[in-house]
Structures are given as structure tokens and as C-alpha cells.
Design a protein around this motif. Structure first.
Motif, short mmCIF file in Angstrom:
data_model
loop_
_atom_site.label_atom_id
_atom_site.label_comp_id
_atom_site.label_asym_id
_atom_site.label_seq_id
_atom_site.Cartn_x
_atom_site.Cartn_y
_atom_site.Cartn_z
N GLN A 128 0.83 -1.21 0.00
CA GLN A 128 0.00 0.00 0.00
C GLN A 128 0.87 1.26 0.00
N GLY A 129 1.94 1.25 0.78
CA GLY A 129 2.85 2.39 0.79
C GLY A 129 3.47 2.61 -0.58
N ARG A 130 3.85 1.52 -1.24
CA ARG A 130 4.44 1.63 -2.58
C ARG A 130 3.43 2.14 -3.60
N VAL A 131 2.19 1.69 -3.48
CA VAL A 131 1.15 2.17 -4.40
C VAL A 131 0.95 3.67 -4.23
N LEU A 132 0.90 4.13 -2.98
CA LEU A 132 0.70 5.56 -2.74
C LEU A 132 1.88 6.38 -3.25
N VAL A 133 3.09 5.93 -2.99
CA VAL A 133 4.27 6.64 -3.48
C VAL A 133 4.29 6.62 -5.01
N GLY A 134 3.99 5.46 -5.60
CA GLY A 134 3.97 5.37 -7.06
C GLY A 134 2.95 6.29 -7.68
N ALA A 135 1.77 6.37 -7.08
CA ALA A 135 0.73 7.27 -7.60
C ALA A 135 1.16 8.72 -7.47
N GLY A 136 1.81 9.06 -6.35
CA GLY A 136 2.29 10.43 -6.18
C GLY A 136 3.35 10.78 -7.21
N LEU A 137 4.25 9.84 -7.48
CA LEU A 137 5.30 10.08 -8.48
C LEU A 137 4.71 10.14 -9.89
N ALA A 138 3.69 9.34 -10.16
CA ALA A 138 3.06 9.34 -11.48
C ALA A 138 2.37 10.67 -11.77
N LEU A 139 1.95 11.36 -10.73
CA LEU A 139 1.29 12.66 -10.93
C LEU A 139 2.28 13.75 -11.37
N LEU A 140 3.56 13.59 -11.09
CA LEU A 140 4.52 14.65 -11.40
C LEU A 140 4.61 14.95 -12.90
N PRO A 141 4.78 13.96 -13.79
CA PRO A 141 4.76 14.30 -15.22
C PRO A 141 3.39 14.81 -15.68
N TRP A 142 2.35 14.30 -15.05
CA TRP A 142 0.99 14.75 -15.38
C TRP A 142 0.84 16.25 -15.12
N LEU A 143 1.49 16.74 -14.06
CA LEU A 143 1.44 18.17 -13.77
C LEU A 143 2.04 18.99 -14.91
N GLY A 144 3.14 18.51 -15.45
CA GLY A 144 3.76 19.20 -16.60
C GLY A 144 2.87 19.18 -17.82
N TYR A 145 2.22 18.04 -18.05
CA TYR A 145 1.30 17.94 -19.19
C TYR A 145 0.15 18.93 -19.03
N LEU A 146 -0.44 18.98 -17.84
CA LEU A 146 -1.54 19.91 -17.61
C LEU A 146 -1.10 21.36 -17.79
N ALA A 147 0.06 21.68 -17.24
CA ALA A 147 0.56 23.05 -17.33
C ALA A 147 0.82 23.46 -18.78
N GLY A 148 1.22 22.51 -19.61
CA GLY A 148 1.54 22.83 -20.99
C GLY A 148 0.38 22.79 -21.95
N THR A 149 -0.72 22.15 -21.59
CA THR A 149 -1.82 21.97 -22.54
C THR A 149 -3.09 22.75 -22.20
N LEU A 150 -3.27 23.12 -20.95
CA LEU A 150 -4.49 23.83 -20.57
C LEU A 150 -4.28 25.34 -20.65
N PRO A 151 -5.37 26.08 -20.84
CA PRO A 151 -5.27 27.55 -20.75
C PRO A 151 -4.77 27.94 -19.36
N PRO A 152 -4.04 29.07 -19.24
CA PRO A 152 -3.40 29.43 -17.97
C PRO A 152 -4.32 29.43 -16.75
N ALA A 153 -5.52 29.94 -16.87
CA ALA A 153 -6.42 29.98 -15.70
C ALA A 153 -6.81 28.57 -15.26
N GLU A 154 -7.13 27.71 -16.21
CA GLU A 154 -7.48 26.34 -15.87
C GLU A 154 -6.26 25.57 -15.37
N ALA A 155 -5.12 25.79 -16.01
CA ALA A 155 -3.90 25.09 -15.62
C ALA A 155 -3.54 25.37 -14.16
N ALA A 156 -3.70 26.62 -13.76
CA ALA A 156 -3.35 26.98 -12.38
C ALA A 156 -4.20 26.19 -11.38
#
Length: 143
Positions: free
Chosen positions: A34-62
Motif C-alpha cells: 500500500q505504501g508503494r502504491v501511494l508513493v507510485g501514484a504520487g510520483l506518477a502525478l509529477l509528469p501529469w502536472l507538466g502535461y496539464l501546465a503545458g496543454t491547458l489555458p493558464p487559468a485552468e492550468a493553475a
């Protein structure tokens, strides 16, 4: 008497098995997983943050980047603490559960009908809601 001078005093002079006197706690396989799943999910969100920041309009991205960054921090804190058998894993796990539930709800409500809504529903059913449930279970018990 001379040994007392060289050894730090102990509050509990009894012997504890398996290194418990040193604060060593053995984790079950389920807790470790369970600890590994939570850490893995947290780490998986990091590239997703970059994708969101680069593809959404600035107000939505924030807004979305902030929400997902909070989720990542809570998941990493809960998972890391759970892996270290730290009882303080419960608060970040509870926070992650609430954030993931809110994320799923807002995704579904704000999605446009059609493909976008279908993707939001799949993300909620496959990822966000099961992970929120796991976080709620982890938050509700001690390691």
C-alpha cells in the motif's frame, strides 16, 4: 554501576522482541504494498502536472496543477510515512482521499459531453476513486 554511566537511561528497562525498543517495526506485505502504491501514484502525478501546465489555458492550468500537486504531496507523504511505519501517515492519507474524491467529482461535472466525459468517467472509476478508497482505508488504521 559503572555501566549506567556509559549507557543512556531507558524509560522501560524491559527487553522488547524484534528490535521494538529501537523503534524498529516490521511492516506486513500489505502495508508495504500500500505504501508503494501511494508513493507510485504520487510520483506518477509529477509528469501529469507538466502535461496539464503545458496543454491547458493558464487559468485552468493553475487550478488543476494546484489540485494535482496537492494530491501528489499528500500521496507521497502518506506512502513514505506508511513505508517507514510512521503513525503520522493517517492525516496525509485522509487529505489525499478527500482531494482525489473532489478531483473525480469536479472532472465529471466540468467535462464536456462525449469523449471528454467518457475519459473523465474512466479516470474516476479506474484511478481516482479506487485510490481515494485505499487512502481512506490507510487513514483509518494504524500501521
Amino acid at each position: 554501576m559503572t555501566l549506567v554511566a556509559f549507557n543512556s537511561p531507558s524509560i522501560d528497562s524491559g527487553c522488547a522482541p524484534d528490535g521494538a525498543a529501537l523503534g524498529v517495526v516490521r511492516l506486513s506485505r500489505a502495508h508495504r504494498r500500500q505504501g508503494r502504491v501511494l508513493v507510485g501514484a504520487g510520483l506518477a502525478l509529477l509528469p501529469w502536472l507538466g502535461y496539464l501546465a503545458g496543454t491547458l489555458p493558464p487559468a485552468e492550468a493553475a487550478a488543476w496543477v494546484t489540485l494535482d500537486a496537492l494530491e501528489a504531496v499528500a500521496l507521497l507523504a502518506a506512502g513514505g510515512r506508511l513505508l517507514h511505519a510512521d503513525a503520522r501517515h493517517r492525516a496525509p492519507a485522509a487529505a489525499a482521499a478527500v482531494l482525489l474524491l473532489a478531483d473525480a467529482c469536479v472532472d465529471l461535472v466540468t467535462a464536456a459531453p462525449g469523449r471528454e466525459l467518457a475519459i473523465a468517467a474512466v479516470m474516476a472509476v479506474v484511478a481516482e476513486l479506487p485510490l481515494a478508497a485505499l487512502c481512506a482505508v490507510v487513514a483509518g488504521r494504524r500501521p
